[in-house]
Design a protein around this motif. Structure first.
Motif, PDB file in Angstrom:
ATOM      1  N   ALA A   1       0.832  -1.203   0.000  1.00  0.00           N
ATOM      2  CA  ALA A   1       0.000   0.000   0.000  1.00  0.00           C
ATOM      3  C   ALA A   1       0.870   1.259   0.000  1.00  0.00           C
ATOM      4  CB  ALA A   1      -0.907  -0.012   1.212  1.00  0.00           C
ATOM      5  N   GLN A   2       2.039   1.152   0.618  1.00  0.00           N
ATOM      6  CA  GLN A   2       2.871   2.339   0.744  1.00  0.00           C
ATOM      7  C   GLN A   2       3.825   2.555  -0.425  1.00  0.00           C
ATOM      8  OE1 GLN A   2       4.637   1.872   4.589  1.00  0.00           O
ATOM      9  NE2 GLN A   2       3.081   3.132   5.559  1.00  0.00           N
ATOM     10  N   LYS A   3       3.908   1.567  -1.305  1.00  0.00           N
ATOM     11  CA  LYS A   3       4.821   1.725  -2.439  1.00  0.00           C
ATOM     12  C   LYS A   3       4.373   2.949  -3.248  1.00  0.00           C
ATOM     13  CE  LYS A   3       6.350  -0.685  -6.600  1.00  0.00           C
ATOM     14  NZ  LYS A   3       5.807   0.228  -7.588  1.00  0.00           N
ATOM     15  N   PRO A   4       5.276   3.904  -3.424  1.00  0.00           N
ATOM     16  CA  PRO A   4       4.831   5.103  -4.133  1.00  0.00           C
ATOM     17  C   PRO A   4       4.499   4.829  -5.597  1.00  0.00           C
ATOM     18  CG  PRO A   4       7.198   5.195  -3.711  1.00  0.00           C
ATOM     19  CD  PRO A   4       6.676   3.967  -3.026  1.00  0.00           C
ATOM     20  N   PHE A   5       3.598   5.610  -6.128  1.00  0.00           N
ATOM     21  CA  PHE A   5       3.281   5.567  -7.558  1.00  0.00           C
ATOM     22  C   PHE A   5       4.440   6.271  -8.263  1.00  0.00           C
ATOM     23  CE2 PHE A   5       1.542   7.056 -11.492  1.00  0.00           C
ATOM     24  CZ  PHE A   5       0.498   6.205 -11.821  1.00  0.00           C
ATOM     25  N   THR A   6       5.041   5.615  -9.236  1.00  0.00           N
ATOM     26  CA  THR A   6       6.181   6.241  -9.920  1.00  0.00           C
ATOM     27  C   THR A   6       5.732   6.828 -11.257  1.00  0.00           C
ATOM     28  OG1 THR A   6       7.718   4.750  -8.835  1.00  0.00           O
ATOM     29  CG2 THR A   6       8.519   5.861 -10.798  1.00  0.00           C
ATOM     30  N   LEU A   7       5.827   8.152 -11.331  1.00  0.00           N
ATOM     31  CA  LEU A   7       5.452   8.874 -12.548  1.00  0.00           C
ATOM     32  C   LEU A   7       6.735   9.294 -13.265  1.00  0.00           C
ATOM     33  CD1 LEU A   7       3.299  10.366 -14.306  1.00  0.00           C
ATOM     34  CD2 LEU A   7       3.572  12.311 -12.747  1.00  0.00           C
ATOM     35  N   VAL A   8       6.921   8.793 -14.475  1.00  0.00           N
ATOM     36  CA  VAL A   8       8.133   9.157 -15.226  1.00  0.00           C
ATOM     37  C   VAL A   8       7.796  10.303 -16.179  1.00  0.00           C
ATOM     38  CG1 VAL A   8      10.013   8.340 -16.696  1.00  0.00           C
ATOM     39  CG2 VAL A   8       8.898   6.755 -15.098  1.00  0.00           C
ATOM     40  N   LEU A   9       8.520  11.401 -16.045  1.00  0.00           N
ATOM     41  CA  LEU A   9       8.302  12.564 -16.907  1.00  0.00           C
ATOM     42  C   LEU A   9       9.454  12.656 -17.898  1.00  0.00           C
ATOM     43  CD1 LEU A   9       7.051  15.146 -14.248  1.00  0.00           C
ATOM     44  CD2 LEU A   9       5.694  13.736 -15.809  1.00  0.00           C
ATOM     45  N   ASP A  10       9.099  12.731 -19.161  1.00  0.00           N
ATOM     46  CA  ASP A  10      10.094  12.691 -20.233  1.00  0.00           C
ATOM     47  C   ASP A  10       9.994  13.939 -21.112  1.00  0.00           C
ATOM     48  OD1 ASP A  10      11.971  11.619 -22.147  1.00  0.00           O
ATOM     49  OD2 ASP A  10      10.270  11.039 -23.398  1.00  0.00           O
ATOM     50  N   PRO A  11      10.733  15.004 -20.750  1.00  0.00           N
ATOM     51  CA  PRO A  11      10.741  16.181 -21.622  1.00  0.00           C
ATOM     52  C   PRO A  11      11.531  15.829 -22.890  1.00  0.00           C
ATOM     53  CG  PRO A  11      11.778  16.629 -19.465  1.00  0.00           C
ATOM     54  CD  PRO A  11      11.650  15.152 -19.598  1.00  0.00           C
ATOM     55  N   GLY A  12      10.905  15.928 -24.054  1.00  0.00           N
ATOM     56  CA  GLY A  12      11.548  15.517 -25.303  1.00  0.00           C
ATOM     57  C   GLY A  12      12.794  16.339 -25.615  1.00  0.00           C
ATOM     58  N   HIS A  13      13.665  15.730 -26.455  1.00  0.00           N
ATOM     59  CA  HIS A  13      14.826  16.433 -27.031  1.00  0.00           C
ATOM     60  C   HIS A  13      15.823  16.897 -25.952  1.00  0.00           C
ATOM     61  CE1 HIS A  13      12.311  16.127 -30.589  1.00  0.00           C
ATOM     62  NE2 HIS A  13      11.331  16.520 -29.796  1.00  0.00           N
ATOM     63  N   GLY A  14      16.618  17.929 -26.234  1.00  0.00           N
ATOM     64  CA  GLY A  14      17.612  18.415 -25.272  1.00  0.00           C
ATOM     65  C   GLY A  14      19.018  18.394 -25.849  1.00  0.00           C
ATOM     66  N   GLY A  15      19.878  19.261 -25.316  1.00  0.00           N
ATOM     67  CA  GLY A  15      21.270  19.348 -25.781  1.00  0.00           C
ATOM     68  C   GLY A  15      21.337  19.703 -27.250  1.00  0.00           C
ATOM     69  N   LYS A  16      22.094  18.911 -28.022  1.00  0.00           N
ATOM     70  CA  LYS A  16      22.291  19.203 -29.453  1.00  0.00           C
ATOM     71  C   LYS A  16      21.000  19.070 -30.271  1.00  0.00           C
ATOM     72  CE  LYS A  16      23.754  14.433 -30.340  1.00  0.00           C
ATOM     73  NZ  LYS A  16      24.834  13.540 -30.732  1.00  0.00           N
ATOM     74  N   ASP A  17      19.971  18.466 -29.675  1.00  0.00           N
ATOM     75  CA  ASP A  17      18.683  18.295 -30.353  1.00  0.00           C
ATOM     76  C   ASP A  17      17.668  19.291 -29.790  1.00  0.00           C
ATOM     77  OD1 ASP A  17      16.248  17.394 -31.369  1.00  0.00           O
ATOM     78  OD2 ASP A  17      16.164  15.678 -29.988  1.00  0.00           O
ATOM     79  N   SER A  18      17.403  20.362 -30.556  1.00  0.00           N
ATOM     80  CA  SER A  18      16.485  21.404 -30.073  1.00  0.00           C
ATOM     81  C   SER A  18      15.030  21.032 -30.234  1.00  0.00           C
ATOM     82  CB  SER A  18      16.710  22.712 -30.842  1.00  0.00           C
ATOM     83  OG  SER A  18      18.023  23.137 -30.664  1.00  0.00           O
TER      84      SER A  18
END
Ligand SMILES: [Zn+2]
Length: 271
Positions: A30-47
């Protein structure tokens, strides 16, 4: 007699330990947290997509960070947020999925901004949000969006080895998405529809519908997942909204409101 006593003693011990063990296990589940993965696209050399005054990689990172803050403030330790990137760095598509899978994510949200080809005549008028789930595209437009997002893999060395010969620019490669069985499609569609509703209703984006296409990041994550296209950066009015702090906050709030509703359905007893 003695043996029977031993058996009786042993069963008493098991009897005492059993329920205790079961209680501990239930509690930790019951206490195991819900894991939400957030993936902001692109980054660095890829604008990502580039507009007149802004670019995709910056907008989506800001929105993801705001969303992460809102989740943290509302849920504390009950929901764990994992970012595939939290700075302006290049992360491969496969590595994004690996991060999510390693974290044992309960949901994966990839955040993007849309655009259409520079040669397309209506590009400065096109506008609206779309939330994608993994599936076979029903239109060339949807395939085009997946092709553009998947083409990022070409920025990697040895991409053909990493992606097992998948060619992001060949429509034939996309047959793998038709053949795959997505065990998480129900939850993915539920979240997609909640997010689409909030992006149009709350954040005031035009409605470009929930759609399906073959995105590598959605295919290689082993959890329910969506890919959000907030609006079109090639439309000057939409870009002003996306590039503004207020617009980014509205988008983050819209995604947060959808997440809250999804969480309520799936963790009814959680705090
Ligand atoms: Zn993108």
């Amino acid at each position: 007699m003695r043996i029977r006593t031993i058996i009786l003693a042993a069963s008493l011990i098991i009897g005492a330990v059993g329920p205790l063990w079961a209680r501990t296990s239930d509690k930790s589940a019951a206490q195991k947290p819900f894991t939400l993965v957030l993936d902001p696209g692109h980054g660095g050399k890829d604008s990502g997509c580039v507009g007149d005054i802004s670019n995709e990689k910056t907008i989506v990172l800001n929105v993801a960070k705001m969303l992460g803050e809102m989740v943290k403030e509302a849920y504390g330790d009950s929901v764990k947020t994992v970012f595939t990137r939290n700075s302006d760095t290049f992360i491969s598509l496969q590595e994004r999925a690996n991060i999510a899978n390693r974290a044992g994510g309960d949901f994966f949200v990839s955040i993007h901004v849309n655009s259409v080809d520079k040669r397309s005549p209506g590009r400065r008028n096109i506008t609206g949000a779309s939330v994608y789930t993994l599936g076979l595209h029903k239109s060339e437009n949807n395939l085009g969006v997946a092709m553009r997002e998947n083409a990022v893999m070409e920025l990697e060395e040895d991409f053909s080895e990493t992606y097992q010969g998948f060619d992001p620019n060949s429509s034939e490669s996309y047959i793998i998405f038709e053949l795959s069985q997505d065990a998480n499609i129900k939850q993915s569609l539920e979240m997609a529809s909640l997010m689409q509703g909030q992006l149009t209703g709350y954040a005031g984006r035009a409605d470009k519908d929930v759609r399906q296409a073959g995105f590598w990041v959605l295919w290689s994550t082993s959890m329910p997942s969506v890919l959000v296209e907030l609006d079109f950066i090639c439309n000057p009015q939409a870009e002003r909204f996306l590039a503004s702090k207020n617009g980014q906050k509205k988008c983050a709030e819209a995604l947060f409101r959808a997440f809250k509703e999804y969480y309520r359905h799936h963790r009814p007893n959680a705090s």
